[in-house]
Write a protein that holds these residues in place. Structure first.
Motif, mmCIF file in Angstrom:
data_model
loop_
_atom_site.group_PDB
_atom_site.id
_atom_site.type_symbol
_atom_site.label_atom_id
_atom_site.label_comp_id
_atom_site.label_asym_id
_atom_site.label_seq_id
_atom_site.Cartn_x
_atom_site.Cartn_y
_atom_site.Cartn_z
ATOM 1 N N CYS A 133 11.846 -1.252 1.164
ATOM 2 C CA CYS A 133 11.599 -2.143 0.026
ATOM 3 C C CYS A 133 12.849 -2.281 -0.836
ATOM 4 O O CYS A 133 13.212 -3.390 -1.242
ATOM 5 C CB CYS A 133 10.430 -1.641 -0.808
ATOM 6 N N GLN A 134 13.515 -1.171 -1.118
ATOM 7 C CA GLN A 134 14.732 -1.217 -1.923
ATOM 8 C C GLN A 134 15.810 -2.053 -1.246
ATOM 9 O O GLN A 134 16.491 -2.836 -1.891
ATOM 10 C CB GLN A 134 15.246 0.199 -2.200
ATOM 11 N N GLN A 135 15.941 -1.900 0.058
ATOM 12 C CA GLN A 135 16.956 -2.651 0.805
ATOM 13 C C GLN A 135 16.630 -4.133 0.887
ATOM 14 O O GLN A 135 17.514 -4.955 1.104
ATOM 15 C CB GLN A 135 17.096 -2.079 2.223
ATOM 16 N N ASN A 136 15.360 -4.479 0.731
ATOM 17 C CA ASN A 136 14.924 -5.865 0.898
ATOM 18 C C ASN A 136 14.419 -6.494 -0.397
ATOM 19 O O ASN A 136 13.699 -7.489 -0.362
ATOM 20 C CB ASN A 136 13.867 -5.944 2.006
ATOM 21 N N ASN A 137 14.787 -5.898 -1.533
ATOM 22 C CA ASN A 137 14.480 -6.454 -2.853
ATOM 23 C C ASN A 137 12.980 -6.671 -3.082
ATOM 24 O O ASN A 137 12.560 -7.653 -3.679
ATOM 25 C CB ASN A 137 15.259 -7.750 -3.085
ATOM 26 N N ILE A 138 12.175 -5.738 -2.570
ATOM 27 C CA ILE A 138 10.737 -5.754 -2.840
ATOM 28 C C ILE A 138 10.505 -4.758 -3.971
ATOM 29 O O ILE A 138 10.766 -3.562 -3.816
ATOM 30 C CB ILE A 138 9.927 -5.388 -1.582
ATOM 31 N N THR A 139 10.077 -5.253 -5.130
ATOM 32 C CA THR A 139 9.965 -4.404 -6.313
ATOM 33 C C THR A 139 8.526 -4.084 -6.714
ATOM 34 O O THR A 139 8.307 -3.209 -7.542
ATOM 35 C CB THR A 139 10.681 -5.062 -7.511
ATOM 36 N N ASP A 140 7.568 -4.800 -6.150
ATOM 37 C CA ASP A 140 6.163 -4.531 -6.472
ATOM 38 C C ASP A 140 5.373 -4.297 -5.193
ATOM 39 O O ASP A 140 5.386 -5.128 -4.285
ATOM 40 C CB ASP A 140 5.557 -5.702 -7.247
ATOM 41 N N LEU A 141 4.704 -3.155 -5.157
ATOM 42 C CA LEU A 141 3.864 -2.807 -4.015
ATOM 43 C C LEU A 141 2.413 -2.715 -4.460
ATOM 44 O O LEU A 141 2.123 -2.174 -5.537
ATOM 45 C CB LEU A 141 4.280 -1.465 -3.418
ATOM 46 N N TYR A 142 1.533 -3.218 -3.623
ATOM 47 C CA TYR A 142 0.093 -3.164 -3.875
ATOM 48 C C TYR A 142 -0.577 -2.571 -2.642
ATOM 49 O O TYR A 142 -0.063 -2.677 -1.523
ATOM 50 C CB TYR A 142 -0.457 -4.570 -4.118
ATOM 51 N N LEU A 143 -1.738 -1.972 -2.849
ATOM 52 C CA LEU A 143 -2.518 -1.507 -1.712
ATOM 53 C C LEU A 143 -3.973 -1.413 -2.103
ATOM 54 O O LEU A 143 -4.314 -1.279 -3.276
ATOM 55 C CB LEU A 143 -2.013 -0.153 -1.204
ATOM 56 N N GLY A 144 -4.801 -1.516 -1.090
ATOM 57 C CA GLY A 144 -6.230 -1.332 -1.262
ATOM 58 C C GLY A 144 -6.682 -0.181 -0.388
ATOM 59 O O GLY A 144 -6.121 0.064 0.673
ATOM 60 N N THR A 145 -7.693 0.526 -0.859
ATOM 61 C CA THR A 145 -8.239 1.631 -0.090
ATOM 62 C C THR A 145 -9.739 1.712 -0.389
ATOM 63 O O THR A 145 -10.272 0.863 -1.090
ATOM 64 C CB THR A 145 -7.489 2.954 -0.404
ATOM 65 N N VAL A 146 -10.381 2.732 0.145
ATOM 66 C CA VAL A 146 -11.823 2.876 -0.051
ATOM 67 C C VAL A 146 -12.123 4.144 -0.840
ATOM 68 O O VAL A 146 -11.323 5.076 -0.895
ATOM 69 C CB VAL A 146 -12.584 2.877 1.296
ATOM 70 N N GLU A 147 -13.284 4.173 -1.441
ATOM 71 C CA GLU A 147 -13.704 5.256 -2.339
ATOM 72 C C GLU A 147 -13.625 6.636 -1.692
ATOM 73 O O GLU A 147 -13.196 7.599 -2.319
ATOM 74 C CB GLU A 147 -15.141 4.979 -2.810
ATOM 75 N N ILE A 148 -14.018 6.746 -0.434
ATOM 76 C CA ILE A 148 -14.137 8.059 0.209
ATOM 77 C C ILE A 148 -12.790 8.740 0.451
ATOM 78 O O ILE A 148 -12.719 9.950 0.594
ATOM 79 C CB ILE A 148 -14.945 7.946 1.525
ATOM 80 N N LEU A 149 -11.701 7.995 0.461
ATOM 81 C CA LEU A 149 -10.390 8.568 0.787
ATOM 82 C C LEU A 149 -9.730 9.196 -0.445
ATOM 83 O O LEU A 149 -8.644 8.793 -0.871
ATOM 84 C CB LEU A 149 -9.487 7.503 1.421
ATOM 85 N N LYS A 150 -10.366 10.209 -0.990
ATOM 86 C CA LYS A 150 -9.900 10.858 -2.229
ATOM 87 C C LYS A 150 -8.497 11.440 -2.094
ATOM 88 O O LYS A 150 -7.694 11.358 -3.022
ATOM 89 C CB LYS A 150 -10.867 11.965 -2.644
#
Length: 161
Positions: A105-122
């Motif tokens: 991400c740093q090398q490719n100028n990606i400054t914002d990361l998002y992700l989705g997950t599920v409740e059970i994966l504490k």
């Protein structure tokens, strides 16, 4: 064990790692039909400017992480999975995979990361929070975020350019 970029030649191994973790270990109601991206890594991840990495141990994929480049100097983390017997801080595979993605991400100028997950994966929630990700509501996701059906918990990380 080494981290390397994966491609379509690894698709079956990726499916063999991810599906049992989702369906059997954590009872996440998702099928391969809802994850066709796993069958064409190059089209869905690498081609648009993201990437797909894996940890290889004895010629077997034992961990994965992927990045979808969404434009807007942003990306979505997907497919972060580590085989049960390779998890934990001792080996640090999840951290190594995330660090590899963050370097990209740093090398490719990606400054914002998002992700989705599920409740059970504490444990995953704790892992992302330890790495500076902030929990956000679904409504706070940008409209370009590639939403996955089972996801109910969302995170964001802003990195300095």
């Amino acid at each position: 064990m080494t981290i390397q970029q994966l491609n379509n030649s690894h698709s079956q191994q990726i499916v063999n790692l991810i599906l049992p973790i989702q369906q059997i270990e954590f009872n996440v109601p998702i099928t391969l039909e809802k994850q066709q991206d796993l069958l064409d890594i190059e089209k869905h991840y690498i081609g648009p400017g993201g990437n797909f990495w894996g940890v290889i141990h004895d010629n077997e994929v034992v961990g994965t992480i992927a990045l979808i480049a969404t434009g807007h100097n942003a990306g979505a983390i997907r497919k972060m999975f580590v085989k049960k017997e390779f998890r934990g801080k001792e080996l640090g595979i999840a951290q190594q995979l995330l660090d590899e993605l963050l370097r990209y991400c740093q090398q490719n100028n990606i400054t914002d990361l998002y992700l989705g997950t599920v409740e059970i994966l504490k444990a995953a929630h704790r892992f992302y929070e330890r790495n500076g990700f902030q929990k956000i509501s679904k409504e706070d996701l940008p409209d370009y975020f590639p939403f996955m059906q089972p996801d109910t918990i969302f995170y964001h990380l802003h990195m300095q350019a």
